[in-house]
Write a protein that holds these residues in place. Structure first.
Motif, PDB file in Angstrom:
ATOM      1  N   ILE A 277       0.839  -1.147   0.138  1.00 49.17           N
ATOM      2  CA  ILE A 277       0.141   0.215   0.075  1.00 49.17           C
ATOM      3  C   ILE A 277       0.981   1.089   0.037  1.00 49.17           C
ATOM      4  O   ILE A 277       1.759   1.530   0.884  1.00 49.17           O
ATOM      5  N   SER A 278       0.752   1.990  -1.119  1.00 51.03           N
ATOM      6  CA  SER A 278       1.700   3.233  -1.102  1.00 51.03           C
ATOM      7  C   SER A 278       1.043   4.416  -0.187  1.00 51.03           C
ATOM      8  O   SER A 278       2.036   5.163   0.640  1.00 51.03           O
ATOM      9  N   GLY A 279      -0.186   4.403   0.255  1.00 47.51           N
ATOM     10  CA  GLY A 279      -0.359   5.443   1.175  1.00 47.51           C
ATOM     11  C   GLY A 279      -0.956   6.677   0.670  1.00 47.51           C
ATOM     12  O   GLY A 279      -0.683   7.772   0.967  1.00 47.51           O
ATOM     13  N   SER A 280      -2.168   6.418  -0.051  1.00 47.23           N
ATOM     14  CA  SER A 280      -2.696   7.802  -0.496  1.00 47.23           C
ATOM     15  C   SER A 280      -3.232   8.662   0.616  1.00 47.23           C
ATOM     16  O   SER A 280      -3.708   7.901   1.366  1.00 47.23           O
ATOM     17  N   ILE A 296       4.741  -2.635   4.814  1.00 47.64           N
ATOM     18  CA  ILE A 296       5.697  -3.114   4.020  1.00 47.64           C
ATOM     19  C   ILE A 296       5.350  -2.758   2.601  1.00 47.64           C
ATOM     20  O   ILE A 296       4.514  -2.843   1.888  1.00 47.64           O
ATOM     21  N   ASN A 297       6.518  -2.159   2.023  1.00 45.60           N
ATOM     22  CA  ASN A 297       6.383  -1.586   0.590  1.00 45.60           C
ATOM     23  C   ASN A 297       7.891  -1.369  -0.124  1.00 45.60           C
ATOM     24  O   ASN A 297       8.567  -0.997   0.766  1.00 45.60           O
ATOM     25  N   ASN A 298       7.817  -1.751  -1.387  1.00 42.80           N
ATOM     26  CA  ASN A 298       9.198  -1.571  -2.044  1.00 42.80           C
ATOM     27  C   ASN A 298       9.872  -0.187  -2.128  1.00 42.80           C
ATOM     28  O   ASN A 298      10.655   0.040  -2.331  1.00 42.80           O
ATOM     29  N   ASP A 299       8.832   0.708  -2.111  1.00 37.90           N
ATOM     30  CA  ASP A 299       9.073   2.149  -2.357  1.00 37.90           C
ATOM     31  C   ASP A 299       9.600   2.775  -0.898  1.00 37.90           C
ATOM     32  O   ASP A 299       8.708   3.042  -0.237  1.00 37.90           O
ATOM     33  N   PRO A 300      10.778   2.950  -0.675  1.00 38.95           N
ATOM     34  CA  PRO A 300      11.186   3.580   0.592  1.00 38.95           C
ATOM     35  C   PRO A 300      10.315   5.004   0.896  1.00 38.95           C
ATOM     36  O   PRO A 300      10.541   5.485   1.880  1.00 38.95           O
ATOM     37  N   ASP A 301      10.134   5.751  -0.446  1.00 36.91           N
ATOM     38  CA  ASP A 301       9.614   7.044  -0.435  1.00 36.91           C
ATOM     39  C   ASP A 301       8.053   7.092  -0.266  1.00 36.91           C
ATOM     40  O   ASP A 301       7.509   8.179  -0.216  1.00 36.91           O
ATOM     41  N   ALA A 302       7.551   5.849  -0.184  1.00 40.08           N
ATOM     42  CA  ALA A 302       6.009   5.726  -0.123  1.00 40.08           C
ATOM     43  C   ALA A 302       5.345   6.490   1.144  1.00 40.08           C
ATOM     44  O   ALA A 302       6.043   6.449   2.160  1.00 40.08           O
ATOM     45  N   ILE A 312       8.917  -1.593   6.896  1.00 40.03           N
ATOM     46  CA  ILE A 312      10.311  -2.513   6.134  1.00 40.03           C
ATOM     47  C   ILE A 312      10.026  -2.067   4.312  1.00 40.03           C
ATOM     48  O   ILE A 312       8.985  -2.225   4.000  1.00 40.03           O
ATOM     49  N   ALA A 313      11.051  -1.327   3.949  1.00 43.68           N
ATOM     50  CA  ALA A 313      11.281  -0.870   2.572  1.00 43.68           C
ATOM     51  C   ALA A 313      11.605  -2.235   1.728  1.00 43.68           C
ATOM     52  O   ALA A 313      12.858  -2.052   1.672  1.00 43.68           O
TER      53      ALA A 313
ATOM     54  N   ILE B 268      11.989   2.849  10.352  1.00 39.33           N
ATOM     55  CA  ILE B 268      11.615   2.222   9.066  1.00 39.33           C
ATOM     56  C   ILE B 268      13.400   1.434   8.573  1.00 39.33           C
ATOM     57  O   ILE B 268      14.309   2.157   8.891  1.00 39.33           O
ATOM     58  N   VAL B 269      13.135   0.217   8.083  1.00 40.13           N
ATOM     59  CA  VAL B 269      14.293  -0.318   7.860  1.00 40.13           C
ATOM     60  C   VAL B 269      14.009  -0.628   6.281  1.00 40.13           C
ATOM     61  O   VAL B 269      13.267  -1.010   5.724  1.00 40.13           O
TER      62      VAL B 269
END
Lengths: 340, 294
Positions: A277-280, A296-302, A312-313, B268-269
C-alpha cells in the motif's frame, strides 16, 4: 426548563449492548464531570434484561432512560428518530452524542434537523470550553488533511456523532448503580413507513472490519488476485481481518465492505498492517486512528511510511513468506508451551 | 408568496404538512431527484506545511465521487421504468459544471441553487435549501443521494433533507431490488450484514459504492450537457426563509482549523540483502510482541 445533562444514544443488538455504547459512556462521563451534571444513557429496544442495563451504570452512566416497544426490535429510522425527538423535547439534554455507526449517522442528522440544532459528524475529540460551557467538537475533514474544531453556540442540544473505536471504555466500577427510567412513547411517534423484510448476515471471513482489533490490508502492490490471497493466510495467523485499498477493491480482489479509506471504512484497530500500500491521502484518512501501524512496501519514499510505527522498505513477495513462516513457528511454540 | 411552515403531523417543524401522504408520481414511470455536490479533487490535495491550509491552486473541482453512484442508480431506474432524473446542487456559479457532468452521465435536467445568501451553510442550512427547492419541484418518487461528500465527509445532508420534507428515508443502500407501485424493496448495508427493507414512495435513499459501477459520460450526453440551459435559483425563487440560510442560519460554527500530526516517529528499515531482510522481519516480530499483538 433549562437544558441539562449529557446524553448518549446506546446501541444494542437484540438487547445486548454493543461496544460503542461503552465507548460513548467514557466520552460522556468526561463531559458530564466537567459540566457537573448527570450522564444519561438512552436505549430504545423491544426488551432488556436488568443485568444488561446495570452494565451501563458500571461503565459510567448515572441514569438510564429506556423506551420499550416491539417497533424498536430492529433499527428503523422513523420510529428511532421520532422517539428520540420525543425524549429530547421532554427532558431537554444539553448535549446528545451518538456513535458514528450506520445507526448513529442515520438518526442524528434527522433529529438535528427536527430539533433545529447543530450536529457535528464523526468527531475524534470532544471537550468542554471552560469560559462558555460549550461543547468543543473536533473532527478530521478534507480527507483527514485538516482537523476542524466546531461549536454549536446558540442551539441545544449540542449534537455530535463520535467515530467508533476512537477510544476505549472506562474500567468498570462494579459497585456503581443508578436510576432506570422507563418511558412510554406515544403511538404517533412509533409509526414506520419502512418495513424490515429480512436480514442477511455478512458471510465474509473475519466479519466486520470496523470492529476488528487486527487488520492486515493490501493494495495494488499485490499485482494480481492470486497474490492477494496471501493476506488471508497472514490474517489467520494474526487472528485478524483482511482489509483492502480502493484500488484492490476496484480490481475485484476484495469486496467493498473491506475497503478502507475515505470512500470506504474508517478503522481504529489495535494493529494495522499495510502491505503493498503506497498510502494515498484517502487511504491514510481511514487509518489515522489505528493504534499501531506497520508497513511493507518496496518504495522507501512511499507515503505509508510517514504514518508507520514500524516499516520495512522491501518487496512484499520477499517479506510476507518470511513473516508467515516466523508467525507459524511462533504460533506453534505458543500452542504447546509445556514442550519447551 | 412566502410559504408558511406549519408543524408536521408529529409536532415537528417540517416544510410541508403532507400528513405523511405526499403523493408519489404514481404509475410506472419514476421521477427522481439527485442532489449532488461539487468538491475539490481530494486525492491530489496538498497542504501548505506552514499555514496548514489547503493549496487550492490547480485543484480541480469535480462531482463528489460518491454522488456518481446515486446518479447511476437514478439513470438505471429511469432506463428501466421511464420517467425523469433531475440533478440538483447548491454551490457557487461554477458548480454548474457538476450539474453538466450529471447530465452528461444521463440526467435529464439540472437545477443550480446559487446565491451569496447560501454561502457558508452547514449541513442543517444546506439540507434546508435543498429540501425547500425540492418542494417547488412538484411530485417525485425518489430522492437519491451519495453516501457522503468526500470533502466534508459528514453524510448528514441526505437524512437532513428527508427530515425537512417529512418523507421516509434510509441510508447505506447497496441495492434497489424492486420498484413497486407504492413501495421499493431495497438492501441496506450495515456493519454486520444486509437489511432487506420495503420503503414507501416517495422516499429518500443514500447509496453506497456497492450499488453499481457508474458509467462515464457519453459523447451524446456531453453534447446535451453543453447545449442545455441550467436553471439557477436563489432564495426568493424557492421561497426560503432568510434566517435559515448560509452561515447566519447555520447552528454550527467552525472555530478552528489545524493540521493533524500525522507523522509518527516510526522505525523504517530498508534491508539490502537476505540477512538484513531476515532481521527486518525479526524486528517486526519483536514489535508485535512488544505491543502485545502476539
Amino acid at each position: 426548563m433549562e437544558y441539562r445533562d449529557v446524553w448518549i444514544l446506546a446501541e444494542h443488538e437484540q438487547g445486548e449492548l454493543k461496544l460503542v455504547s461503552f465507548e460513548l459512556l467514557k466520552r460522556g462521563r468526561a463531559l458530564a464531570d466537567k459540566r457537573d451534571c448527570q450522564l444519561v444513557a438512552v436505549l430504545l429496544g423491544r426488551d432488556f434484561q436488568d443485568g444488561e442495563l446495570q452494565r451501563l451504570f458500571r461503565y459510567g452512566a448515572d441514569k438510564v432512560i429506556v423506551a420499550k416497544d416491539p417497533v424498536f426490535e430492529h433499527f428503523l429510522p422513523e420510529p428511532y428518530c421520532s422517539a428520540l425527538r420525543f425524549l429530547v423535547r421532554k427532558h431537554q439534554p444539553e448535549i446528545l452524542i451518538a456513535s458514528a455507526t450506520t445507526t448513529g449517522r442515520t438518526v442524528a442528522p434527522a433529529v438535528a434537523v427536527q430539533c433545529h440544532t447543530g450536529l457535528t459528524a464523526d468527531c475524534t475529540e470532544l471537550d468542554i470550553e471552560e469560559s462558555t460551557g460549550n461543547l468543543i467538537q473536533t473532527r478530521p475533514s478534507i480527507g483527514g488533511n485538516i482537523l476542524a474544531t466546531i461549536k454549536t453556540p446558540d442551539r441545544r442540544p449540542q449534537m455530535a456523532t463520535v467515530r467508533p473505536h476512537s477510544n476505549k471504555p472506562l474500567a468498570p466500577d462494579e459497585k456503581k448503580t443508578g436510576e432506570i427510567l422507563y418511558e412510554e412513547i406515544p403511538g404517533e411517534f412509533l409509526q414506520s413507513r419502512i418495513r424490515r423484510v429480512e436480514f442477511r448476515l455478512n458471510s465474509e471471513e473475519g466479519g466486520n472490519i470496523q470492529d476488528a482489533e487486527i487488520i492486515v490490508a493490501g493494495g495494488k502492490g499485490f499485482k494480481k488476485d492470486e497474490n492477494f490471497k496471501m493476506l488471508h493466510k497472514l490474517a489467520a495467523l494474526l487472528s485478524g481481518t483482511v482489509g483492502a485499498t480502493r484500488d484492490a477493491v476496484d480490481l475485484g480482489w476484495a469486496g467493498y465492505p473491506q475497503q478502507i479509506g475515505l470512500s470506504g471504512k474508517t478503522v481504529s484497530p489495535k494493529f494495522y498492517l499495510a502491505a503493498g500500500i503506497s498510502g494515498s491521502v484517502q487511504h491514510l484518512a481511514g487509518i489515522k486512528t489505528a493504534e499501531n501501524i506497520a508497513a511493507i512496501n518496496n518504495d522507501p519514499d512511499a507515503q505509508i511510511f510517514q504514518v508507520a510505527d514500524y516499516g520495512i522498505a522491501a518487496d512484499i513477495f520477499e517479506v510476507l513468506p518470511i513473516l508467515n513462516e516466523k508467525l507459524n513457528a511462533y504460533r506453534q511454540t505458543q500452542a504447546r508451551p509445556e514442550e519447551k | 408568496m412566502k410559504k408558511a411552515h406549519p408543524p408536521g403531523i408529529r409536532g415537528v417543524a417540517v416544510l410541508a404538512d403532507t400528513g405523511g401522504k405526499r403523493t408519489a408520481n404514481q404509475g410506472k414511470t419514476v421521477r427522481i431527484i439527485v442532489p449532488v455536490k461539487q468538491v475539490p479533487e481530494t486525492s491530489n490535495v496538498k497542504m501548505d506545511p506552514v499555514t496548514g491550509t489547503m493549496i487550492r491552486d490547480g485543484v480541480e473541482p469535480i462531482v463528489n465521487p460518491l454522488d456518481l453512484y446515486a446518479i447511476e442508480a437514478a439513470v438505471q431506474l429511469r432506463e428501466k421504468y421511464g420517467g425523469e432524473v433531475i440533478a440538483l446542487s447548491m454551490g457557487p456559479a461554477k458548480a454548474r459544471l457538476a450539474l453538466k457532468e450529471a447530465i452528461a452521465m444521463g440526467c435529464d435536467d439540472g437545477i443550480l441553487l446559487s446565491h451569496k445568501a447560501f454561502a457558508g451553510a452547514d449541513t442543517w442550512a444546506t439540507s434546508y435549501v435543498l429540501a425547500q427547492a425540492i418542494l417547488q419541484m412538484g411530485n417525485f418518487d425518489l430522492i437519491l443521494c451519495g453516501e457522503r461528500a468526500t470533502d466534508g465527509d459528514t453524510g448528514q445532508v441526505g437524512p437532513g433533507i428527508a427530515a425537512w420534507l417529512d418523507i421516509p428515508f434510509t441510508t447505506y443502500i447497496s441495492a434497489i431490488r424492486e420498484v413497486n407501485s407504492e413501495t421499493l424493496r431495497i438492501e441496506r448495508m450495515v456493519e454486520t450484514g444486509y437489511e432487506i427493507l420495503d420503503i414507501q414512495r416517495p422516499c429518500l435513499l443514500t447509496v453506497v459504492k456497492e450499488i453499481n459501477f457508474p458509467r462515464l459520460p457519453t459523447l451524446d450526453g456531453k453534447l446535451r450537457a453543453r447545449d442545455c440551459d441550467l436553471k439557477i435559483l436563489g432564495p426568493e425563487e424557492i421561497n426560503a426563509r432568510p434566517e435559515y440560510l448560509g452561515l447566519k442560519g447555520s447552528p454550527t460554527r467552525v472555530v478552528k482549523i489545524s493540521t493533524p500530526q500525522v507523522a509518527r516517529r516510526g522505525k523504517i528499515v530498508a534491508p539490502k540483502d537476505e540477512r538484513e531482510l531476515e532481521s527486518a522481519v525479526d524486528g517486526l516480530m519483536d514489535f508485535l510482541k512488544q505491543k502485545e499483538i502476539l
